[in-house]
Write a protein that holds these residues in place. Structure first.
Motif, PDB file in Angstrom:
ATOM      1  N   ALA A 190       0.828  -1.211   0.000  1.00  0.00           N
ATOM      2  CA  ALA A 190       0.000   0.000   0.000  1.00  0.00           C
ATOM      3  C   ALA A 190       0.858   1.254   0.000  1.00  0.00           C
ATOM      4  O   ALA A 190       0.526   2.252  -0.648  1.00  0.00           O
ATOM      5  N   ALA A 194       0.182   0.123  -4.587  1.00  0.00           N
ATOM      6  CA  ALA A 194      -0.510  -1.047  -5.139  1.00  0.00           C
ATOM      7  C   ALA A 194      -1.970  -1.034  -4.718  1.00  0.00           C
ATOM      8  O   ALA A 194      -2.319  -0.566  -3.634  1.00  0.00           O
ATOM      9  N   VAL A 195      -2.849  -1.560  -5.566  1.00  0.00           N
ATOM     10  CA  VAL A 195      -4.283  -1.577  -5.254  1.00  0.00           C
ATOM     11  C   VAL A 195      -4.799  -2.965  -4.951  1.00  0.00           C
ATOM     12  O   VAL A 195      -5.877  -3.119  -4.369  1.00  0.00           O
ATOM     13  N   VAL A 233      -4.062  -2.470   0.883  1.00  0.00           N
ATOM     14  CA  VAL A 233      -4.551  -2.450  -0.492  1.00  0.00           C
ATOM     15  C   VAL A 233      -6.067  -2.678  -0.495  1.00  0.00           C
ATOM     16  O   VAL A 233      -6.654  -3.061   0.515  1.00  0.00           O
TER      17      VAL A 233
END
Length: 542
Positions: A190, A194-195, A233
């Motif tokens: 995170a 990043a998702v 995330v």
């Protein structure tokens, strides 16, 4: 806070009668051991319904512990009498609504929820992410100070990150546990934008934790502190080993190759040509629970700081299916709470040490050390000087020793050694070190706040020739751990439990009477990471 269910005298009398008549591997030889056995019988009784955080069963257990603290002579030290309220948010993944599709060369291949992919519970009602670029980031470990950085050269912003579980084998066990923890990895992802995190399961993962068991774990409610910042995330997926190559198609790599490279310590990182579409859904609801907090006042108001003795009260509640569905949690962790209460009784009956001592029955350990986090975060900087934690002490056969994790990391090691010497008890440094136990229980929430901590547990040196405590511990982990079989019929060495209570009480009193708070050893990884201004520069205690 939920209304606590009152317990009736008749119900408790029935439970205590059972405690007095049940056969055990090590019958209590003292009033101290008998009290511990009686507390375990009450807390692990079916009436407590597995003590799941946020349920009436947990509240019932919390009321019992509060009454015991009051009778021992402690003072209430929560924000609501004996209770420190812990507001939580609960999430349950809706597996059947998950959609995961891999785009490759104009085609879209869907993975089957439940069979090929399992979503972890999330803290948004619904997440829909389309056309995500994918990268493979090895184990997802960022530890450049240890020569490991799986993110070098990778841009994670707006991407789905594929990664393997675990860490490079060359890290020592506690650091492998820390960097291998899902939470540590998700925080690192995170922080880099990043998702989504996609954990690729290997055949070795399947052998260690079969897919069906993983599904059971992910089906349980997940929780977080209600006021916790969003530092993770948006979606977390676990992909079955048989489906991983669908994600890797076109990359020139296979799961078998990656697993072999991981074993060899040479795992690559790379961008993938494929794109990912995913959707997840979760049911969210607020949940209230509480820590139970009692205080033994110190004798010198000028002596700053408090010593916290902790044990988690919660367990896993009631499962689905089967004749025995209640996760009673006798060893994990009714036993730890009972030992803590006996340590409190011993300290309350002795002259008070200089500093305050807090006794805390924690909630939410099974959901990620949440009660410990809430308690440690609520304390002002410097208020807590040490933590002694009791979690699942595997006292399964009489031994000559006690186990301690963290003994070499801070001056607390000197205090516990002195206490053990006075009791003629040998100390074994962390008999479960290979599992990275120091970072896996509530003491680590205190460590993350810079507070030196110890995790006290059972020993390994048997009193009786034919006993094998290590084998008994392995059998417990295999056959009873986090199962309904961890009930009040579990074999427990009650006299060792009483001795452990004495060791905790002596150690806590020593720390509470010390002229200065214990410090971290110079060069310790966790002391340097979380309390860089508090290393020990003076010679170690004997």
């Amino acid at each position: 806070m939920r209304t606590l269910i009152p317990s009736t005298a008749a119900a408790l009398a029935a439970i205590l009668l059972a405690a007095c008549t049940a056969e055990r591997v090590d019958a209590p030889a003292s009033a101290s051991a008998a009290r511990i056995r009686a507390d375990v019988q009450v807390l692990a009784d079916d009436r407590m319904q597995g003590r799941m955080t946020g349920t009436p069963g947990f509240d019932h257990a919390a009321r019992y512990v509060a009454v015991r603290m009051q009778r021992i002579g402690l003072e209430p030290a929560g924000d609501s009498g004996w209770l420190q309220r812990v507001p939580l948010q609960q999430s349950v993944a809706i597996v059947e609504r998950a959609v995961v599709a891999v785009r490759n060369d104009g085609r879209s291949t869907r993975l089957q929820p439940g069979r090929d992919v399992l979503p972890a519970p999330g803290f948004e009602d619904a997440v829909a992410l389309t056309d995500l670029p994918m990268v493979f980031a090895g184990h997802g470990v960022h530890a450049p100070e240890l020569g490991v950085d799986d993110f070098t050269g990778l841009d994670l912003r707006g991407k789905a990150v594929l990664l393997l579980g675990g860490t490079p084998a060359r890290l020592e066990p506690d650091l492998r546990a820390y960097y291998g923890a899902t939470g540590t990895k998700l925080e690192a992802l995170a922080a880099r934008g990043a998702v989504a995190a996609v954990f690729l399961r290997t055949p070795a993962d399947e052998a260690a934790l079969p897919w069906s068991r993983l599904a059971e774990v992910l089906a349980r409610p997940a929780m977080r502190l209600a006021e916790a910042p969003q530092t993770t995330v948006r979606a977390v997926l676990h992909v079955h080993a048989d489906a991983v190559d669908t994600l890797l198609a076109g990359s020139g790599r296979t799961l078998a190759q990656l697993a072999a490279q991981a074993d060899a310590g040479a795992l690559p990182t790379f961008a993938l040509p494929n794109r990912l579409d995913l959707a997840t859904a979760s049911r969210l609801q607020p949940v209230e629970s509480a820590n139970v907090v009692g205080r033994l006042p110190g004798s010198d108001a000028r002596r700053a700081g408090q010593v916290a003795i902790t044990a988690h009260l919660d367990h896993l509640g009631v499962g689905v299916g089967g004749d025995d569905r209640i996760f009673n949690g006798a060893v994990d962790n009714a036993l730890g709470v009972a030992v803590m209460l006996e340590a409190a009784r011993r300290m309350a009956a002795a002259p008070a040490p200089a500093r305050d001592t807090l006794f805390v029955a924690l909630t939410g350990e099974e959901q990620g050390l949440l009660g410990a986090q809430a308690f440690a975060q609520a304390a002002t900087d410097g208020a807590l000087v040490a933590n002694l934690n009791l979690d699942m002490p595997l006292l399964l056969a009489p031994t000559r020793d006690a186990g301690v994790a963290g003994v070499e990391r801070s001056e607390l090691g000197g205090h516990v050694r002195e206490a053990a010497d006075a009791m003629d008890v040998a100390l074994t440094p962390d008999p479960m070190a290979a599992q990275g136990t120091f970072v896996r229980s509530d003491q680590f929430a205190f460590v993350r706040r810079g507070v030196p901590a110890l995790y006290l547990m059972g020993g390994t040196d048997p009193v009786r020739r034919n006993d094998d405590p290590a084998a008994a511990a392995a059998a417990f982990m295999r056959e009873r751990y986090h199962r309904p079989e961890d009930d009040a019929d579990s074999p427990i060495a009650w006299n060792d439990a009483a001795r452990l209570a004495g060791l905790v009480a002596r150690t806590a009193a020593s720390v509470a009477d010390a002229p200065r708070p214990p410090a971290w050893r110079a060069g310790d990884f966790f002391g340097g990471r979380f309390a860089p201004s508090r290393p020990l520069e003076s010679p170690p205690l004997p």
